[in-house]
Design an enzyme around this catalytic site. Structure first.
Site, short mmCIF file in Angstrom:
data_model
loop_
_atom_site.label_atom_id
_atom_site.label_comp_id
_atom_site.label_asym_id
_atom_site.label_seq_id
_atom_site.Cartn_x
_atom_site.Cartn_y
_atom_site.Cartn_z
N PRO A 232 1.57 -6.16 -8.59
CG PRO A 232 3.57 -5.18 -7.88
CD PRO A 232 2.88 -6.49 -7.99
CG ASP A 408 5.16 -8.44 -11.43
OD1 ASP A 408 5.37 -7.51 -10.62
OD2 ASP A 408 5.12 -9.64 -11.09
CG HIS A 409 6.13 -1.10 -11.31
ND1 HIS A 409 7.40 -0.98 -11.81
CD2 HIS A 409 5.67 0.17 -11.17
CE1 HIS A 409 7.72 0.29 -11.94
NE2 HIS A 409 6.68 1.01 -11.57
NE ARG A 410 5.55 -8.84 -7.88
CZ ARG A 410 5.02 -10.04 -7.64
NH1 ARG A 410 4.96 -10.50 -6.42
NH2 ARG A 410 4.52 -10.76 -8.64
#
Ligand code: CAO
Length: 436
Positions: A232, A408-410
């Site tokens: 993401p 990376d939004h995680r």
């Protein structure tokens, strides 16, 4: 009649009571010399025990979970001679298996060059792809690795259900099934990912020409697709006032040129990036393969996207924190020259923590770079331009550099990403921040 012999575990060094984690054959199986029979796992290594000769398995004396030591009988084998029928005499010493040792973490294969995504360095020789690199860190036995390789499965994407998270053959099978049903995003890429577009005969609409993609571009395409579809991505934009920095760079250019160094902005960007990475350690990390943890890196190896006729390469500059601006500028120059000549070594593409992709020499006001996994962020830099900036009293011409951080939004949240680019902008605006 073929003689039946016991195959025993040979001397495997200092190991005792080593656990059997796989039995790879069953009674009735015909095996060749060197066919793996069982897999053992100690704290330090995973080892396959190969058959000492060709034959047919009669009975198996061990099972998964057993702990065995030198001399333990593994199985009985009816020996087959080279002609296929009767037995060759067995050496008077006890039948000996040999040990093929494979560390649980095999040395990483040459890393792919990723641009805003990866492109494998590779003029002639074929480099392993990123999935192999990622998979090489996964916890799996040699036979499971072989199995995954045959199916083109990236072990880095598979969750292990075995003891200590070890990936079993069944996990690879289940993963493949899911991938085939479309339930796994970014799974077994290979050709599958790229063939989503149905063939179209464009010549029906006008004249066309077919230009084959270079190997580097084809591999890059797979990496880009995998990264884009499985991570993401969010891109944070910011701007740095580099007016003073540019004045400093211009003042130092002649001096650098005397040492044959082209002092471009990139060296300053690398240095400033290290400051921001130190303050935001999660940006200098990778997700563990099971997605349950972060590997925080204490080193600062930064990849630079280099555009070449073959495609994009991302050679890595090591230990950027320990190098001065001139040395960094010299390395950028040397690496980009070698990349363009197709002379980058695979090892020079490995081990990056973060990537900087500069399109500043070309133009543009911003772009959304694609993360180069297993990294979790990439900095895109566009062309600096003079702009009128209000300083509270009036407008003054300032040189403004656009920054674009894809993350990376995680792993990284929006606040951290904005903090990262803000800090980067501050350091570039006043390099004294790097000393704080
Ligand atoms: N703003 C304004 N000028 C810039 C600039 C910026 N952000 N970045 C570089 N420049 C200037 C340089 O200073 C240089 O000018 P001078 O000769 O006056 O110093 C000129 O542009 C050319 O620089 P350069 O691009 O040759 O050198 P570099 O060190 O900045 O970059 C490299 C080296 C290898 C990163 C670059 O050549 C390159 O290949 N960039 C492409 C990367 C790419 O394609 N990324 C996209 C990935 S997404 O698909």
């Amino acid at each position: 009649m073929a003689p039946v012999r016991e195959v025993v575990l040979p001397d495997i060094g200092d190991f005792k009571d080593v656990e059997v984690i796989e039995v790879l054959v069953k009674p009735g199986d015909d095996v060749e010399a060197e066919t793996p029979l069982i897999t053992l796992e100690s704290d330090k290594a995973t080892m396959e025990v190969p058959s000492p000769y060709a034959g047919t398995v009669q009975s198996i004396q061990v099972k998964v979970g057993d702990r065995i030591s030198e001399g333990t009988v593994i199985l009985t084998l009816a020996e087959r001679s080279a002609g296929g029928a009767s037995a060759a005499p067995v050496p008077d010493t006890a039948t000996r298996a040999t040990i093929a040792t494979t560390s649980a973490a095999e040395p990483p294969a040459p890393t792919p060059a990723l641009p805003a995504a990866p492109a494998e360095q590779r003029p002639p020789p074929a480099l392993p792809s990123a999935e192999v690199v990622r998979g090489s860190r996964a916890h799996a036995s040699p036979s499971v690795r072989r199995f995954a390789r045959e199916l083109g499965v990236d072990l880095g994407l598979v969750t292990g259900s075995g003891p200590k998270g070890r990936i079993l053959k069944d996990d690879v099978t289940a993963f493949t099934r899911k991938a085939l049903s479309g339930a796994v995003i970014g799974a077994p890429a290979g050709k599958g990912l790229m063939s989503a577009v149905p063939p179209i005969d464009f010549s029906r609409f006008g004249q066309t020409e077919l230009r084959p993609l270079s190997k580097v571009k084809r591999i890059a395409a797979e990496h880009l697709h995998r990264s884009w579809s499985s991570i993401p991505h969010v891109t944070q934009f910011d701007e740095a006032d580099i007016t003073d920095l540019e004045a400093f760079r211009q003042a130092k250019r002649k001096e650098a040129a005397q040492e044959d160094i082209k002092l471009t902005l990139l060296a300053f960007l690398l240095k400033a990036t290290v400051v921001a990475l130190k303050r935001h350690p999660e940006v200098n990390s990778s997700l563990t393969s099971n997605g349950e943890g972060l590997v925080l890196k204490k080193y600062f190896h930064i990849g630079i996207a280099v555009n070449t006729d073959l495609g994009l390469f991302v050679p890595v500059i090591r230990d950027v924190d320990q190098k001065g601006l001139y040395q960094l500028a010299a390395e950028v120059q040397a690496l980009s020259t070698r990349a363009r000549a197709g002379k980058i070594e695979p090892r020079e593409l490995q081990g990056g923590c973060f990537t900087v992709s500069s399109l500043g020499g070309v133009g543009g006001t911003g772009f959304t770079p694609i993360i180069n996994p297993p990294e979790v962020a990439i900095l895109g830099v566009s062309r600096a331009a003079m702009r009128p900036v209000h300083d509270g009293q009036g407008f003054a011409p300032r040189l403004i550099l656009p920054l674009c951080l894809s993350y990376d939004h995680r792993v990284i949240d929006g606040i951290a990403a904005a903090g990262f680019t803000r800090l980067l902008a501050e350091v570039l605006s006043d390099i004294r921040h790097a000393l704080l």
